[in-house]
Enzyme design. Structure first.
Site, mmCIF file in Angstrom:
data_model
loop_
_atom_site.group_PDB
_atom_site.id
_atom_site.type_symbol
_atom_site.label_atom_id
_atom_site.label_comp_id
_atom_site.label_asym_id
_atom_site.label_seq_id
_atom_site.Cartn_x
_atom_site.Cartn_y
_atom_site.Cartn_z
ATOM 1 N N GLU A 243 -54.829 7.497 -73.462
ATOM 2 C CA GLU A 243 -53.744 7.689 -72.485
ATOM 3 C C GLU A 243 -52.834 8.831 -72.952
ATOM 4 O OE1 GLU A 243 -51.553 4.166 -71.443
ATOM 5 O OE2 GLU A 243 -49.849 5.290 -70.656
ATOM 6 N N GLN A 280 -35.579 42.914 -72.622
ATOM 7 C CA GLN A 280 -36.115 42.438 -73.897
ATOM 8 C C GLN A 280 -36.014 40.911 -74.014
ATOM 9 O OE1 GLN A 280 -34.077 42.913 -77.698
ATOM 10 N NE2 GLN A 280 -35.899 43.928 -78.484
ATOM 11 N N THR A 366 -42.648 6.979 -75.944
ATOM 12 C CA THR A 366 -41.663 8.060 -76.024
ATOM 13 C C THR A 366 -41.931 8.964 -77.239
ATOM 14 O OG1 THR A 366 -40.170 6.767 -77.410
ATOM 15 C CG2 THR A 366 -39.873 6.559 -75.033
HETATM 16 C C1 LIG Z 1 -42.440 7.095 -63.753
HETATM 17 C C2 LIG Z 1 -42.838 6.058 -64.761
HETATM 18 C C3 LIG Z 1 -44.137 5.571 -64.750
HETATM 19 C C4 LIG Z 1 -44.513 4.580 -65.664
HETATM 20 N N1 LIG Z 1 -45.763 4.023 -65.583
HETATM 21 C C5 LIG Z 1 -46.044 2.913 -66.318
HETATM 22 C C6 LIG Z 1 -47.248 2.173 -66.104
HETATM 23 O O1 LIG Z 1 -48.079 2.522 -65.269
HETATM 24 N N2 LIG Z 1 -47.456 1.063 -66.845
HETATM 25 C C7 LIG Z 1 -46.565 0.634 -67.785
HETATM 26 O O2 LIG Z 1 -46.819 -0.383 -68.405
HETATM 27 N N3 LIG Z 1 -45.423 1.316 -68.025
HETATM 28 C C8 LIG Z 1 -45.139 2.440 -67.303
HETATM 29 N N4 LIG Z 1 -43.958 3.118 -67.518
HETATM 30 C C9 LIG Z 1 -43.032 2.649 -68.537
HETATM 31 C C10 LIG Z 1 -42.919 3.576 -69.731
HETATM 32 O O3 LIG Z 1 -44.081 3.548 -70.504
HETATM 33 C C11 LIG Z 1 -41.662 3.126 -70.521
HETATM 34 O O4 LIG Z 1 -40.547 3.508 -69.729
HETATM 35 C C12 LIG Z 1 -41.579 3.742 -71.904
HETATM 36 O O5 LIG Z 1 -42.579 3.219 -72.744
HETATM 37 C C13 LIG Z 1 -40.218 3.491 -72.575
HETATM 38 O O6 LIG Z 1 -39.849 2.143 -72.490
HETATM 39 P P1 LIG Z 1 -38.380 1.754 -71.934
HETATM 40 O O7 LIG Z 1 -38.216 2.459 -70.627
HETATM 41 O O8 LIG Z 1 -38.273 0.277 -71.938
HETATM 42 O O9 LIG Z 1 -37.381 2.394 -72.957
HETATM 43 P P2 LIG Z 1 -36.830 1.712 -74.299
HETATM 44 O O10 LIG Z 1 -37.954 1.118 -75.040
HETATM 45 O O11 LIG Z 1 -35.679 0.847 -73.923
HETATM 46 O O12 LIG Z 1 -36.312 2.983 -75.083
HETATM 47 C C14 LIG Z 1 -35.052 3.597 -74.805
HETATM 48 C C15 LIG Z 1 -34.817 4.689 -75.837
HETATM 49 O O13 LIG Z 1 -34.807 4.108 -77.160
HETATM 50 C C16 LIG Z 1 -35.730 4.777 -77.971
HETATM 51 N N5 LIG Z 1 -36.340 3.848 -78.928
HETATM 52 C C17 LIG Z 1 -36.889 2.642 -78.683
HETATM 53 N N6 LIG Z 1 -37.382 2.116 -79.822
HETATM 54 C C18 LIG Z 1 -37.148 3.016 -80.791
HETATM 55 C C19 LIG Z 1 -37.433 3.071 -82.194
HETATM 56 N N7 LIG Z 1 -38.090 2.100 -82.801
HETATM 57 N N8 LIG Z 1 -37.032 4.158 -82.878
HETATM 58 C C20 LIG Z 1 -36.389 5.181 -82.270
HETATM 59 N N9 LIG Z 1 -36.098 5.184 -80.959
HETATM 60 C C21 LIG Z 1 -36.478 4.129 -80.223
HETATM 61 C C22 LIG Z 1 -36.785 5.321 -77.024
HETATM 62 O O14 LIG Z 1 -37.521 6.376 -77.609
HETATM 63 C C23 LIG Z 1 -35.935 5.750 -75.849
HETATM 64 O O15 LIG Z 1 -35.398 7.010 -76.099
HETATM 65 C C24 LIG Z 1 -43.589 4.131 -66.634
HETATM 66 C C25 LIG Z 1 -42.296 4.663 -66.660
HETATM 67 C C26 LIG Z 1 -41.902 5.592 -65.718
HETATM 68 C C27 LIG Z 1 -40.470 6.065 -65.734
#
Ligand SMILES: Cc1cc2nc3c(=O)[nH]c(=O)nc-3n(C[C@H](O)[C@H](O)[C@H](O)COP(=O)(O)OP(=O)(O)OC[C@H]3O[C@@H](n4cnc5c(N)ncnc54)[C@H](O)[C@@H]3O)c2cc1C
Length: 380
Positions: A243, A280, A366
């Site tokens: 992925e 430039q 992320t």
């Molecule tokens: C348009 C869209 C499509 C998506 N499609 C899918 C899908 O098809 N299926 C699915 O399952 N999900 C999907 N997602 C979800 C996506 O994978 C998550 O939004 C992403 O993994 C982040 O999780 P969260 O939003 O809960 O953020 P959080 O986990 O709450 O994170 C918030 C912030 O904290 C930071 N953070 C968290 N933990 C740590 C750590 N240990 N150390 C440092 N920083 C940290 C993160 O990097 C981020 O900056 C989608 C999201 C969007 C917006």
């Protein structure tokens, strides 16, 4: 730098995909953005054109070709066509991997013909309102009860969430067992208790349906368990690199396209009696972006080869994901600057690209989580 990744078959396939995009997607994409969703017909048309099931066995209507270079061709052409709303990649680059590796023969016979034809659209539901990066923190449960699992919980941000006929749901079958208590269940359209919430309003990917899903005592037949109970987390760890590479493929292609269209623009637009590309600063900015885009291309192509060979590591996929998507953000931002005020106008593709790009460093894990994954391999 000439790419050495593709052979004649891939080039021929690219022609097919390009023709498909030009005919079936490009003329309609603006109206799909207004609708917030693409029509099911574009899926079945893609199925007929062989864009959805090329990696699936021929006995189920697929093309029988396990070669991620074909996936890359589709992704690159969709990116070139700016078809950011068509969620084929979730289906072909992500869910195909789970179904191929973990579905048994009976499940394949049930699901794969529709997968290949585009009649069965798929989604994968990991994220919940309270758990995204921290996948082990999910609350959705699936309690075994005789021949069924009783599924309860909620998912959010699910791509293809409104269109999906078949959703791979990550749930806890043994909430006390941590990562060993997570399983993958396939939930099908129409199962009582399975409801969809809103098609979420996003700043970009406007034609992509992204939805909340709700499961209220859904009786999922035990035959819909994917692979073995309790192995779901391991399956995710195994397939998430694919992925992440798929997202990096989008990023590398997007950088190339942005660069090409911006070069056209700066040759054409004049200020102070000369093309703005001749300043430039413009040349330095574009030289930098061209350098980094070339580096991204070489690394991503190599990762595709490694994936095909089964040697792409989790850390390498994470490197490709974070670095190329952060680069994509930089490229789109710097390019937009060179468009001046026109770059801020939504009628200009660069403005849409700016908005579509923002999600790239967030979904699929992320940037911060990618760095955590890489960091763990460094012995620190
Ligand atoms: C348009 C869209 C499509 C998506 N499609 C899918 C899908 O098809 N299926 C699915 O399952 N999900 C999907 N997602 C979800 C996506 O994978 C998550 O939004 C992403 O993994 C982040 O999780 P969260 O939003 O809960 O953020 P959080 O986990 O709450 O994170 C918030 C912030 O904290 C930071 N953070 C968290 N933990 C740590 C750590 N240990 N150390 C440092 N920083 C940290 C993160 O990097 C981020 O900056 C989608 C999201 C969007 C917006």
């Amino acid at each position: 730098m000439e790419r050495q990744l593709f052979e004649a078959d891939h080039d021929a396939f690219r022609e097919t995909v390009r023709a498909f995009c030009d005919k079936e997607i490009v003329p309609h994409h603006d109206s799909w953005e207004e609708a917030g969703i693409v029509p099911r017909e574009v899926w079945t048309a893609a199925g007929r054109a062989g864009l959805l099931g090329f990696m699936m066995p021929e006995e189920y209507g697929g093309g029988g070709v396990r070669d991620f270079r074909f996936n890359a061709v589709v992704t690159e052409e969709l990116t070139r066509a700016r078809a950011s709303g068509v969620g084929f990649g979730i289906h072909t680059d992500i869910n195909s991997a789970y179904l191929l590796a973990y579905a048994n023969d009976e499940q394949k016979a049930r699901w794969l013909p529709g997968f290949c034809s585009g009649e069965t659209i798929t989604a994968i539901a990991m994220t919940e309102p309270g758990a995204g990066s921290d996948l082990q923190g999910i609350q959705t449960t699936a309690r075994r009860d005789g021949d069924h699992y009783v599924l309860n919980g909620q998912k959010t941000f699910i791509s293809n969430g409104i269109l999906a006929d078949l959703v791979i749901v990550v749930a806890k079958t043994d909430p006390a067992a941590g990562a060993q208590g997570i399983s993958l269940l396939v939930v099908e359209r129409g199962m009582p208790g399975f409801e969809r919430g809103r098609n979420l309003d996003k700043i970009g990917l406007k034609a992509q349906d992204t939805a909340e899903l709700f499961f209220d005592n859904v009786l999922v037949p035990a035959e819909n368990l994917l692979g073995e109970e309790g192995k779901g987390f391991g399956y995710l760890m195994e397939k998430l690199p694919q992925e992440r590479l798929a997202i990096a493929v989008v990023a590398a292609a997007a950088c190339e396209n942005l660069l090409a269209s911006t070069l056209e623009y700066v040759k054409d637009r004049t200020a102070f009696g000369r093309p703005i590309g001749s300043f430039q600063n413009s040349r330095f900015v574009l030289a930098e972006l061209a350098t980094e885009t070339t580096i991204a291309r070489v690394f991503v192509d190599r990762c595709i080869q490694e994936l095909n060979a089964g040697t792409l590591t989790v850390a390498e996929a994470a490197m490709a994901k974070w670095w190329t998507t952060e680069l994509q953000k930089k490229v789109v931002d710097r390019c937009l600057q060179l468009y001046g005020g026109y770059g801020f106008m939504t009628e200009y593709p660069i403005a849409k690209a700016y908005l579509d790009t923002r999600i790239q460093t967030i979904y699929g894990g992320t940037t911060e989580i990618m760095k955590e994954i890489i960091g763990r391999t460094l012995g620190i």
